[in-house]
Enzyme design. Structure first.
Site, short mmCIF file in Angstrom:
data_model
loop_
_atom_site.label_atom_id
_atom_site.label_comp_id
_atom_site.label_asym_id
_atom_site.label_seq_id
_atom_site.Cartn_x
_atom_site.Cartn_y
_atom_site.Cartn_z
N GLU A 1 0.29 -79.85 -3.70
CA GLU A 1 1.27 -80.54 -4.53
C GLU A 1 2.66 -80.52 -3.90
OE1 GLU A 1 3.29 -79.60 -8.89
OE2 GLU A 1 1.13 -79.29 -8.62
N ASP B 1 0.86 -75.41 -4.78
CA ASP B 1 2.12 -76.10 -5.03
C ASP B 1 3.11 -75.70 -3.94
OD1 ASP B 1 4.33 -77.36 -5.99
OD2 ASP B 1 4.28 -76.45 -7.99
N GLU C 1 5.98 -85.06 -9.95
CA GLU C 1 6.67 -84.42 -11.06
C GLU C 1 8.15 -84.77 -11.10
OE1 GLU C 1 7.83 -79.97 -10.27
OE2 GLU C 1 5.88 -80.35 -9.32
N HIS D 1 6.01 -77.13 -3.79
CA HIS D 1 7.28 -77.18 -4.52
C HIS D 1 8.40 -77.80 -3.71
CE1 HIS D 1 9.70 -75.38 -7.98
NE2 HIS D 1 8.58 -75.75 -8.54
#
Length: 381
Positions: free
Chosen positions: A209, A183, A235, A185
């Protein structure tokens, strides 16, 4: 059947639960929350309740349309998350009223078990590898980790090597037949993302991600075309319209969050939209048991569902964890990296209302950290 009340509960560690009650004694549960903005979403749910009390809970699609579009101003994380939790609860009521799991109402299961992954922590390679080994011993076959901490717009070779070394330690620990996802982020610039993706290719991550923040989604086609690593994102996208251009950018995995992207109804549509582009589904879910249960209902009816995130033991879950608010925790029993198909009515879980009420008396005021660079400037968390 008529809706009589919507009740919200702020519960540790950083969640908001919703109970929708009816005049026939059937209640549904949802999880409407924006992490760090739970009180704001709670206010939005209270406003939307004016459209629901006295109405038939079974008209799920009509309620979704009215709640999402009935106000002149639409969209965004707060409104979409409020609608998401309500939508989950309405599907829970529908399934309970008919005595079937939600996935049966969505066309039936396409698989018997769903692969899941859990998080690992550790700032140093050895600590990350040890945590990965612990997760493997707990029955997982895949883990996800933060790729990096604070990152500047352009980074030093040392900072790049630090990222690679941690991932390499985990890869060596778990071997080639298990998976590690990374991730980013949204913490890195497109320039640094290109460097990291190149250096990480030999370690074969399951996916990377959110390599860039959603505002820079226009960079995704170049990033996807420049690497063999599958790219995942979603997300912080809240509707099928938000996903439209991203799915066409070449990503491999779509990650809508069932508590942010309009609930079961909208995520089901996003999953079908992703399938049109050959993109897999891996719902984002670093949240509580209701969000996880809702995610699994979509997973079990989506042919392109790849893997499901669970927050069990995640570093955010201080004081309470996923299983703490359930009467029967066996519904999330992990074996060989998978969770079995839920067979209970509705979302397939029974909430421990006494535990929820006790937690709500304490409440919480969780806020995400605000990070700064060494020079004092803001940087992405």
């Amino acid at each position: 059947m008529k809706i009589t009340a919507l009740r919200t509960y702020l519960v540790e560690p950083r969640w908001l639960f919703l109970k929708v009650e009816t005049d026939e004694g059937i209640s549904g549960w949802g999880e409407p929350v924006v992490e760090g903005r739970a009180e704001t979403v709670r206010a939005a749910v209270a406003e939307l309740a004016d459209q629901l009390v006295g109405q038939d809970p079974g008209r799920i699609e009509d309620h979704w349309q009215v709640l999402s579009k009935g106000g002149f101003y639409r969209g965004g994380p707060v409104l979409a998350s409020a609608v998401a939790g309500i939508d989950q609860a309405l599907w829970d009521i529908k399934g309970k009223a008919l005595g079937v799991p939600v996935h049966e109402l969505l066309g039936g299961a396409v698989r018997d078990r769903m692969r899941v992954y859990s998080w690992i922590a550790g700032d140093e390679p050895t600590a990350a590898a040890e945590h990965a080994a612990k997760r493997m011993a707990e029955g997982f076959t895949a883990v996800k980790m933060n790729a990096c901490g604070r990152m500047r717009a352009l980074e030093s070779p040392a900072a790049v090597h630090e990222v690679v070394d941690r991932v390499a330690a985990v890869r060596e620990q778990i071997g080639p037949d298990r998976d590690v996802a990374l991730d980013f982020h949204g913490r890195v610039s497109p320039a640094v993302a290109r460097v990291l993706l190149r250096e990480l290719e030999p370690l074969h991550p399951l996916f990377v991600e959110e390599p860039v923040v959603p505002e820079l989604s226009g960079e995704l086609p170049r990033l996807c075309a420049g690497t063999t690593i599958p790219i995942a994102t979603g997300e912080r996208l809240y509707s099928r319209w938000d996903f439209r251009d991203v799915l066409a950018a070449g990503i491999a995995v779509a990650q809508p969050d069932l508590s942010h992207a309009g609930g079961i109804s909208e995520t089901r549509r996003i999953a079908a939209q992703a399938e049109l582009h050959g993109v897999s589904l891996a719902p984002h879910c670093p949240l509580g048991p209701i969000a996880l249960a809702a995610s699994l209902q979509v997973d079990f009816t989506s042919p392109n569902a790849l893997i499901q995130e669970t927050s069990l033991g995640i570093h955010y879950n201080q004081g309470s964890d996923v299983l703490d608010y359930l009467v029967d925790t066996a519904v999330f029993g992990y074996a060989d990296g998978h969770v079995p198909r839920p067979t209970g009515p509705g979302l397939g879980i029974e909430i421990d209302e006494q535990a929820v009420a006790a937690a709500a008396e304490r409440g919480h005021r969780w806020r995400n950290p605000v990070w700064r660079n060494p020079d004092g400037s803001f940087t992405e968390w």
